[in-house]
Design a protein around this motif. Sequence first.
Motif, mmCIF file in Angstrom:
data_model
loop_
_atom_site.group_PDB
_atom_site.id
_atom_site.type_symbol
_atom_site.label_atom_id
_atom_site.label_comp_id
_atom_site.label_asym_id
_atom_site.label_seq_id
_atom_site.Cartn_x
_atom_site.Cartn_y
_atom_site.Cartn_z
ATOM 1 N N LYS A 1 0.823 -1.207 0.000
ATOM 2 C CA LYS A 1 0.000 0.000 0.000
ATOM 3 C C LYS A 1 0.859 1.259 0.000
ATOM 4 N N GLN A 2 2.006 1.194 0.612
ATOM 5 C CA GLN A 2 2.904 2.348 0.620
ATOM 6 C C GLN A 2 3.531 2.577 -0.753
ATOM 7 N N LYS A 3 3.629 1.517 -1.555
ATOM 8 C CA LYS A 3 4.238 1.629 -2.883
ATOM 9 C C LYS A 3 3.221 2.000 -3.956
ATOM 10 N N LEU A 4 1.963 1.610 -3.759
ATOM 11 C CA LEU A 4 0.934 1.825 -4.778
ATOM 12 C C LEU A 4 0.397 3.251 -4.710
ATOM 13 N N ARG A 5 1.286 4.205 -4.945
ATOM 14 C CA ARG A 5 0.923 5.616 -4.842
ATOM 15 C C ARG A 5 1.486 6.388 -6.021
ATOM 16 N N GLY A 6 0.850 7.511 -6.299
ATOM 17 C CA GLY A 6 1.339 8.365 -7.373
ATOM 18 C C GLY A 6 0.611 8.121 -8.674
ATOM 19 N N SER A 7 1.311 8.326 -9.770
ATOM 20 C CA SER A 7 0.735 8.160 -11.106
ATOM 21 C C SER A 7 0.921 6.726 -11.583
ATOM 22 N N ILE A 8 -0.184 6.001 -11.650
ATOM 23 C CA ILE A 8 -0.174 4.643 -12.188
ATOM 24 C C ILE A 8 -0.776 4.727 -13.589
ATOM 25 N N CYS A 9 0.039 4.555 -14.597
ATOM 26 C CA CYS A 9 -0.443 4.752 -15.967
ATOM 27 C C CYS A 9 -1.201 3.528 -16.472
ATOM 28 N N PRO A 10 -2.430 3.705 -16.968
ATOM 29 C CA PRO A 10 -3.173 2.617 -17.593
ATOM 30 C C PRO A 10 -2.768 2.509 -19.065
ATOM 31 N N VAL A 11 -1.722 1.785 -19.332
ATOM 32 C CA VAL A 11 -1.094 1.757 -20.662
ATOM 33 C C VAL A 11 -2.053 1.187 -21.703
ATOM 34 N N ILE A 12 -2.100 1.849 -22.861
ATOM 35 C CA ILE A 12 -2.941 1.364 -23.963
ATOM 36 C C ILE A 12 -2.382 0.048 -24.518
ATOM 37 N N THR A 13 -3.205 -0.683 -25.235
ATOM 38 C CA THR A 13 -2.767 -1.909 -25.911
ATOM 39 C C THR A 13 -2.511 -1.587 -27.374
ATOM 40 N N PRO A 14 -1.261 -1.585 -27.814
ATOM 41 C CA PRO A 14 -0.972 -1.248 -29.219
ATOM 42 C C PRO A 14 -1.227 -2.437 -30.138
ATOM 43 N N PHE A 15 -1.814 -2.150 -31.286
ATOM 44 C CA PHE A 15 -2.072 -3.169 -32.293
ATOM 45 C C PHE A 15 -1.283 -2.862 -33.565
ATOM 46 N N LYS A 16 -0.970 -3.906 -34.305
ATOM 47 C CA LYS A 16 -0.381 -3.748 -35.629
ATOM 48 C C LYS A 16 -1.498 -3.455 -36.637
ATOM 49 N N GLU A 17 -1.128 -3.160 -37.865
ATOM 50 C CA GLU A 17 -2.126 -2.866 -38.893
ATOM 51 C C GLU A 17 -3.070 -4.038 -39.110
ATOM 52 N N ASN A 18 -2.578 -5.257 -38.861
ATOM 53 C CA ASN A 18 -3.425 -6.442 -39.027
ATOM 54 C C ASN A 18 -4.213 -6.772 -37.758
ATOM 55 N N TYR A 19 -4.204 -5.870 -36.789
ATOM 56 C CA TYR A 19 -4.964 -5.960 -35.536
ATOM 57 C C TYR A 19 -4.377 -6.937 -34.517
ATOM 58 N N GLU A 20 -3.215 -7.508 -34.817
ATOM 59 C CA GLU A 20 -2.539 -8.317 -33.808
ATOM 60 C C GLU A 20 -1.913 -7.402 -32.759
ATOM 61 N N ILE A 21 -1.766 -7.911 -31.543
ATOM 62 C CA ILE A 21 -1.141 -7.118 -30.487
ATOM 63 C C ILE A 21 0.334 -6.915 -30.810
ATOM 64 N N ASP A 22 0.794 -5.690 -30.663
ATOM 65 C CA ASP A 22 2.196 -5.365 -30.916
ATOM 66 C C ASP A 22 2.918 -5.337 -29.558
ATOM 67 N N PHE A 23 3.437 -6.495 -29.170
ATOM 68 C CA PHE A 23 4.069 -6.607 -27.856
ATOM 69 C C PHE A 23 5.357 -5.798 -27.764
ATOM 70 N N GLU A 24 6.060 -5.671 -28.891
ATOM 71 C CA GLU A 24 7.285 -4.861 -28.882
ATOM 72 C C GLU A 24 6.955 -3.405 -28.576
ATOM 73 N N LYS A 25 5.903 -2.897 -29.196
ATOM 74 C CA LYS A 25 5.484 -1.523 -28.931
ATOM 75 C C LYS A 25 4.969 -1.363 -27.503
ATOM 76 N N GLN A 26 4.293 -2.388 -27.003
ATOM 77 C CA GLN A 26 3.822 -2.321 -25.620
ATOM 78 C C GLN A 26 4.999 -2.141 -24.666
ATOM 79 N N SER A 27 6.043 -2.910 -24.897
ATOM 80 C CA SER A 27 7.230 -2.785 -24.046
ATOM 81 C C SER A 27 7.856 -1.399 -24.177
ATOM 82 N N GLU A 28 7.874 -0.858 -25.391
ATOM 83 C CA GLU A 28 8.427 0.480 -25.604
ATOM 84 C C GLU A 28 7.601 1.539 -24.880
ATOM 85 N N LEU A 29 6.285 1.379 -24.894
ATOM 86 C CA LEU A 29 5.416 2.328 -24.196
ATOM 87 C C LEU A 29 5.656 2.287 -22.692
#
Length: 307
Positions: A9-37
């Motif tokens: 509880k002491q650590k779960l403070r501040g700005s917790i970003c709800p990261v978007i799920t990036p997709f490729k043009e073919n609608y597959e999940i782009d895991f590399e981009k997710q890691s970059e984000l």
Amino acid sequence: MSKGYEEIKQKLRGSICPVITPFKENYEIDFEKQSELIEFQLENGTHGISVTGTSGEPSSLTVEERVQVMENAMETINGRVPFAPGTGSVNHDETVYLTKKAQEMGADAAMVIVPYYNKPNQHGLYKHFKTVADSVDIPIIIYNIPGRTALNMEVSTMARLVKDCPNIVGVKEANKNFEHVNRVLLNCGRDFLLYSGIELLCYPMLAIGGAGSISATANVEPKKVADMHNAWEKGDIKKVQDLHFELMNLNDVLFKDTNPAPSKAALGMMGKINPTLRLPMDLPSKALQDEIRQTLKQYNIEASYEI
């Protein structure tokens, strides 16, 4: 509350970003981009990461894909900041399954949304959350977002859950009713973790004792959102107020269409992702895209990529 929960509880403070799920043009999940984000977030001081919440388009993902997104995020974060993925669903068994998966992979907490569409009564809501909480040992953060779920978790229901479930430690309130938000802390305890899910209430919630925010705007401007919380911790109220108003135009434009469409458009203009959404979600209108681009320029955010 056990010592283990108190520590997280002491650590779960501040700005917790709800990261978007990036997709490729073919609608597959782009895991590399997710890691970059995620790296982009951590480089800019974000205090925690969530995925597969509203901004992550969870209803557009299969259960298997949600697990994969959580696993990729967990691997990328590698313990550098707390990780609290969204594990809720309209389906009770899916929610239990995904929450157990979050625990198995070592997530610090799980964020569980009030079930959408089916509109259970408050007793059904209590039973749903109690069953989920009882199925795991990790902390649970309730996600109350009446504008999306067509259902508000009443303060009395939340207080009952907090009393009966030691691992229910907080709530993300995407609730414009500020009186309700005040009564959450009054009835659930001043140490209950209250996160703002309404961008214009991030500062007001801190002022009444909130733990931070889980704000979609952090996807686009992570440093300023994190700096607001850093300034609050330092007691620099003037800077918090300045950032509150400085972020207002960006907050406004990112919610002129359904989240996460504007955020994905912005990230596409910034060259960080292919701004693809899965149907029925789609990019904002051309007029709103132009407004988003102009707003980004006002914040000195590079927005030269065509989408």
